[in-house]
Design a protein around this motif. Structure first.
Motif, PDB file in Angstrom:
ATOM      1  N   ALA A 106      48.335  -8.517 -15.625  1.00 44.72           N
ATOM      2  CA  ALA A 106      48.041  -8.691 -14.209  1.00 44.72           C
ATOM      3  C   ALA A 106      49.167  -9.490 -13.561  1.00 44.72           C
ATOM      4  O   ALA A 106      49.912 -10.207 -14.235  1.00 44.72           O
ATOM      5  CB  ALA A 106      46.713  -9.417 -14.033  1.00 44.72           C
TER       6      ALA A 106
ATOM      7  N   ILE B 169      40.997 -15.003 -11.002  1.00 45.16           N
ATOM      8  CA  ILE B 169      40.957 -15.007  -9.535  1.00 45.16           C
ATOM      9  C   ILE B 169      39.752 -15.786  -9.023  1.00 45.16           C
ATOM     10  O   ILE B 169      39.877 -16.637  -8.130  1.00 45.16           O
ATOM     11  CB  ILE B 169      40.942 -13.567  -8.986  1.00 45.16           C
ATOM     12  N   SER B 170      38.576 -15.528  -9.591  1.00 46.38           N
ATOM     13  CA  SER B 170      37.370 -16.222  -9.119  1.00 46.38           C
ATOM     14  C   SER B 170      37.454 -17.712  -9.386  1.00 46.38           C
ATOM     15  O   SER B 170      37.037 -18.540  -8.565  1.00 46.38           O
ATOM     16  CB  SER B 170      36.124 -15.634  -9.784  1.00 46.38           C
TER      17      SER B 170
ATOM     18  N   ASN C 149      41.864 -10.943 -15.392  1.00 45.81           N
ATOM     19  CA  ASN C 149      42.151 -10.951 -13.963  1.00 45.81           C
ATOM     20  C   ASN C 149      40.963 -11.420 -13.112  1.00 45.81           C
ATOM     21  O   ASN C 149      41.092 -12.321 -12.282  1.00 45.81           O
ATOM     22  CB  ASN C 149      42.585  -9.554 -13.520  1.00 45.81           C
ATOM     23  N   GLU C 150      39.819 -10.832 -13.317  1.00 44.91           N
ATOM     24  CA  GLU C 150      38.645 -11.182 -12.508  1.00 44.91           C
ATOM     25  C   GLU C 150      38.249 -12.640 -12.715  1.00 44.91           C
ATOM     26  O   GLU C 150      37.951 -13.360 -11.756  1.00 44.91           O
ATOM     27  CB  GLU C 150      37.473 -10.259 -12.868  1.00 44.91           C
ATOM     28  N   LYS C 151      38.273 -13.084 -13.957  1.00 49.10           N
ATOM     29  CA  LYS C 151      37.904 -14.460 -14.269  1.00 49.10           C
ATOM     30  C   LYS C 151      38.872 -15.450 -13.633  1.00 49.10           C
ATOM     31  O   LYS C 151      38.458 -16.469 -13.059  1.00 49.10           O
ATOM     32  CB  LYS C 151      37.865 -14.659 -15.785  1.00 49.10           C
TER      33      LYS C 151
ATOM     34  N   ASP D  61      46.071 -10.164  -5.594  1.00 49.35           N
ATOM     35  CA  ASP D  61      46.303  -9.360  -6.783  1.00 49.35           C
ATOM     36  C   ASP D  61      47.288  -8.256  -6.418  1.00 49.35           C
ATOM     37  O   ASP D  61      46.963  -7.339  -5.663  1.00 49.35           O
ATOM     38  CB  ASP D  61      44.983  -8.761  -7.276  1.00 49.35           C
TER      39      ASP D  61
ATOM     40  N   LYS E 295      40.117 -19.406  -6.971  1.00 50.51           N
ATOM     41  CA  LYS E 295      39.623 -19.478  -5.592  1.00 50.51           C
ATOM     42  C   LYS E 295      38.569 -20.563  -5.400  1.00 50.51           C
ATOM     43  O   LYS E 295      38.365 -21.042  -4.285  1.00 50.51           O
ATOM     44  CB  LYS E 295      39.083 -18.112  -5.160  1.00 50.51           C
TER      45      LYS E 295
ATOM     46  N   GLU F 171      45.751  -8.616 -18.312  1.00 51.00           N
ATOM     47  CA  GLU F 171      44.935  -8.114 -17.205  1.00 51.00           C
ATOM     48  C   GLU F 171      43.430  -8.224 -17.446  1.00 51.00           C
ATOM     49  O   GLU F 171      42.656  -8.222 -16.485  1.00 51.00           O
ATOM     50  CB  GLU F 171      45.294  -6.662 -16.897  1.00 51.00           C
ATOM     51  N   ASP F 172      42.996  -8.344 -18.694  1.00 49.06           N
ATOM     52  CA  ASP F 172      41.548  -8.445 -18.912  1.00 49.06           C
ATOM     53  C   ASP F 172      40.981  -9.778 -18.422  1.00 49.06           C
ATOM     54  O   ASP F 172      39.765  -9.947 -18.333  1.00 49.06           O
ATOM     55  CB  ASP F 172      41.177  -8.181 -20.376  1.00 49.06           C
TER      56      ASP F 172
END
Length: 274
Positions: free
Chosen positions: A9, A75-76, A71-73, A91, A79, A68-69
């Motif tokens: 990512a 970013i959240s 990425n969601e963790k 992203d 933030k 990239e696995d």
């Protein structure tokens, strides 16, 4: 050798407070980052690494590269700490390619070490004849003991386990506070890392998260079935006919026989051909 580095990512952190924000969240000293890649841990409050970033300056902005696995963790989590700061986290993974250079020079690339560098450029580069062999890049990173943290290994390591404190390559002990800083600093000043990063090879497949087992260790003898191993595979790759990995291991077991996952697993050999 020039290789398309897949499965990573890429975030862009921008805004007037971007540098101050990252300085307050990451283990390394962002203020010292000039040209090149800086390794830096993003830790939780117990000092365990959520993600290990390759941080780069891009004008007034910053680029964060990582598997990239996560990425969601990531970013959240990032933030959560922005609050009222002038910080924007984007992203941009799909907009740019990450190109690994092995023993090649490019004035636009970000140097990781003397032999490896990372080129960030638009998707137009895909039209060029770059190798898609990610195993070449993974093997080079393992050879130089460049650690990774994936979703499956997130929050399992403190920076010292990945050798990030050595020469302060990924942790700066003079900078200000960041999440987990007290735990990481306490281990540095008052304790001693019992587990470090080493390179191994085997004839058998190894997966990230596999455990290293030593049947002759005191822990294995004392805990029996509750013994969970003396280390963890951090990154692995098959290259030619062998499997290579970097893994954490209790320092006092380095000269013992180490097997994968349990006492009946394949033997791992220290890889000294780095």
């Amino acid at each position: 050798m020039t290789v398309v580095v897949t499965n990573r990512a890429l975030l862009r952190v921008s805004g007037a407070d971007a540098e101050v924000f990252l300085q307050s969240q990451l283990s390394n000293d962002i203020n010292l980052l000039k040209k090149g890649v800086q390794l830096s841990s993003f830790c939780q409050h117990q000092g365990k690494i959520i993600a290990l970033f390759w941080v780069m300056r891009s004008g007034d902005d910053f680029l964060l590269s990582f598997p990239e696995d996560l990425n969601e963790k990531v970013i959240s989590r990032l933030k959560m700490f922005v609050i009222m700061s002038d910080v924007k986290i984007e992203d941009i993974s799909s907009q740019y390619n990450q190109i690994g250079l092995i023993n090649e020079s490019n004035s636009n690339a970000y140097s990781i070490n003397e032999n490896l560098s990372l080129l960030i450029d638009s998707n137009e580069l895909m039209k060029k004849d770059f190798s898609s062999g990610y195993d070449l890049w993974a093997k080079a990173c393992i050879d130089y003991k460049i650690p990774e943290v994936f979703l499956s290994s997130s929050e399992k390591f403190v920076p010292q386990m990945l050798n990030l404190d050595i020469n302060e390559i990924g942790v700066n002990f003079s900078k200000g506070c960041y999440p987990g800083q007290e735990v990481v600093a306490r281990l540095h000043y008052l304790g001693e890392a019992k587990r470090r990063l080493f390179a191994f090879k085997s004839d058998f497949e190894m997966q990230v998260g596999d455990s290293l087992y030593c049947s002759s260790s005191k822990a294995a003898k004392a805990r029996g079935n509750r013994y969970k191993g003396s280390g963890i595979v951090v990154n692995s790759v098959k290259f030619n006919s062998y499997f290579y990995c970097i893994a954490t291991l209790d320092i006092d077991l380095l000269d013992r026989e180490i097997t994968l996952n349990d006492e009946h697993g394949p033997i791992l050999k220290i890889n000294n051909n780095e």
